[in-house]
Design an enzyme around this catalytic site. Structure first.
Site, PDB file in Angstrom:
ATOM      1  CD  GLU A 132      -2.960  -1.223   2.269  1.00  0.00           C
ATOM      2  OE1 GLU A 132      -2.877  -0.386   3.182  1.00  0.00           O
ATOM      3  OE2 GLU A 132      -3.866  -2.066   2.196  1.00  0.00           O
ATOM      4  CG  ASN A 173      -0.390  -6.956  -1.609  1.00  0.00           C
ATOM      5  OD1 ASN A 173      -0.939  -7.579  -2.519  1.00  0.00           O
ATOM      6  ND2 ASN A 173      -0.909  -6.863  -0.384  1.00  0.00           N
ATOM      7  CG  HIS A 209      -9.723  -6.063   0.372  1.00  0.00           C
ATOM      8  ND1 HIS A 209      -9.946  -7.204   1.115  1.00  0.00           N
ATOM      9  CD2 HIS A 209      -8.426  -5.744   0.557  1.00  0.00           C
ATOM     10  CE1 HIS A 209      -8.822  -7.551   1.725  1.00  0.00           C
ATOM     11  NE2 HIS A 209      -7.882  -6.689   1.410  1.00  0.00           N
ATOM     12  CD  GLU A 237      -4.413  -7.956   1.472  1.00  0.00           C
ATOM     13  OE1 GLU A 237      -5.307  -7.250   1.978  1.00  0.00           O
ATOM     14  OE2 GLU A 237      -3.201  -7.686   1.570  1.00  0.00           O
ATOM     15  CG  ASP A 239     -12.554  -9.297   1.430  1.00  0.00           C
ATOM     16  OD1 ASP A 239     -12.492  -8.312   0.665  1.00  0.00           O
ATOM     17  OD2 ASP A 239     -12.055  -9.284   2.579  1.00  0.00           O
TER      18      ASP A 239
END
Ligand code: XIL
Length: 323
Positions: A132, A173, A209, A237, A239
Site C-alpha cells: 500500500e 501489493n 477487496h 486478499e 473478498d
C-alpha cells in the site's frame, strides 16, 4: 470434488489459498477446512508477520506467532506467502514517530526486511515486501518511509529481501489497482523503473477487496497488463462485501463475482494464484473496517456444525467453481 486448490491446479494455477490468524487456529471446525491442502494450497498470515508483530521495539524480533502460521502451512503441505515487510499501518510508533534521519531509517528498513524475510528463508513462496505505497490518485503515500527516504525505500526493502531469501518471489501489493487507472499505472511505472534499474521485483499483488456487483470491467485486461511487464500477478486478499443483512440477490451476485475473479485469473497465464482474506465470514476483517458491511467470504458465518458441513449457503463450494 469441487475443492478450491485442486480446481485451481487443474486450471494450471499454482494455488488457491486463504489468510488466517493465530487465534483462529484453536477453532477445530475452522482448522479442519483450512488444513485441507486440496481446498487451500496456500496460507497468508493476516497479522503475525507485520512490523508491529515482528519488531515491536527496535532490534527486538519476535517470531513466535509468525512461526505458528508458517509451521501450520508446512505441516499441511501448503505454500506460505509472507505479509508484509514495509507498510505504513500496523507499524510500531518507534518507527513512525522515531524522527530518524534518512540513513538511519534506511538501515532500519533494510534490517527489518532482511531479518524477517531471512527468518523464513526457504519457507515462503513469496513476500509482500511493499504494501500500500500509493494513494488512489497514483501519488506516493505520505508516510514515514516516503517522507524520509523518497522512493528509495522500495529498492532498499526489495534488495534486503532478495539477499535474505533469494528464492522468495518479491511482490509489490496494493488495493484499488485491480482496474486500469492512475493507481494501477503508478504501480506499473514503479515495476518498470525497478526492472530498468535492476532492483529485484517478481510480482504484483492485487488485494481485490471488492464490493458485490462491482468487479471492475477492466480487471482481466489489467491483470494482463501487469503480467506483460514480466512480473507474475496474484490476487492476494480477495473478498466481496455487501451491505448487511445480506439478501439472496446479493449472495447470488456475489457467487457470480467470485466466478468472475477466478475466470479472469484463469484466463491470464501470468496470474498464478488467488488468496481469500480468510475463507469464512466468522473471521473476516470486513465488518470491523467497513461499518454495516460483511458476508464477504466464500464460507458463511455459521455454527460450528454448519461450518463443517457447509450447510447454510447451498451449493458451496460450487459458488466458486474454478474452471
Ligand atoms: C487486516 C487484518 O485482516 C485485520 O485483522 C487487521 O486488524 C487489519 O489488517 N490490507 C492488507 C491487510 O494488506 O494486511 C489487512 O489485514 C487488510 C487490508
Amino acid at each position: 470434488s469441487g475443492k478450491l486448490n485442486a480446481a485451481a491446479q487443474a486450471a494450471g494455477k499454482l494455488y488457491f489459498g486463504s489468510a488466517t490468524d493465530n487465534s483462529e487456529l484453536s477453532d477445530t471446525a475452522y482448522v479442519n477446512i483450512l488444513k485441507d491442502s486440496q481446498q487451500f494450497g496456500q496460507i497468508t498470515p493476516a497479522n503475525s508477520m507485520k512490523w508491529d508483530a515482528t519488531e515491536p521495539s527496535r532490534g527486538t524480533f519476535t517470531f513466535t506467532q509468525g512461526d505458528q502460521i508458517a509451521n501450520f502451512a508446512k505441516q499441511n503441505g501448503q505454500l506460505l506467502r509472507g505479509h508484509n515487510c514495509v507498510w505504513y499501518n500496523q507499524l510500531p510508533s518507534w518507527v513512525s514517530n522515531g524522527g530518524f534521519n534518512s540513513s538511519t531509517l534506511s538501515s532500519i528498513v533494510s534490517n527489518h526486511c532482511g531479518t524477517v524475510v531471512g527468518h523464513y528463508k526457504g519457507q515462503a513462496y513469496a513476500w509482500d515486501v511493499i504494501n500500500e505505497a500509493f494513494n488512489d490518485d497514483g501519488t506516493w503515500r505520505s508516510d514515514v518511509f516516503y517522507n524520509t527516504l523518497g522512493t528509495g525505500f522500495v529498492a532498499t526493502a526489495l534488495q534486503a529481501a532478495r539477499t535474505a531469501d533469494p528464492n522468495a518471489k518479491l511482490y509489490i501489493n496494493d488495493y484499488n489497482i485491480e482496474q486500469s487507472g492512475a493507481k494501477a499505472t503508478a504501480v506499473m511505472n514503479l515495476v518498470k523503473t525497478l526492472k530498468s534499474s535492476n532492483v529485484p521485483v517478481d510480482g504484483v499483488g492485487l488485494q481485490s477487496h471488492f464490493i458485490v456487483g462491482q468487479i471492475p470491467s477492466s480487471f482481466q485486461s489489467n491483470i494482463a497488463a501487469f503480467a506483460a511487464l514480466g512480473v507474475e500477478v496474484a490476487i492476494t486478499e480477495l473478498d466481496v462485501r455487501m451491505t448487511l443483512p445480506s439478501s439472496s440477490a446479493n449472495l447470488q451476485q456475489q457467487q457470480r463475482d467470485y466466478q468472475t475473479v477466478v475466470s479472469a485469473c484463469n484466463a491470464v497465464k501470468g496470474c498464478i494464484g488467488i488468496t481469500v482474506w480468510d475463507y469464512t465470514d466468522k473471521y473476516s476483517w470486513v465488518p470491523n473496517t467497513f461499518s454495516g458491511q460483511g458476508a464477504a467470504c466464500p464460507w458463511d458465518q455459521v455454527s460450528t456444525f454448519q461450518l463443517a458441513t457447509q450447510a447454510r449457503r447451498p451449493g458451496y463450494p460450487q459458488r466458486i467453481t474454478l474452471r
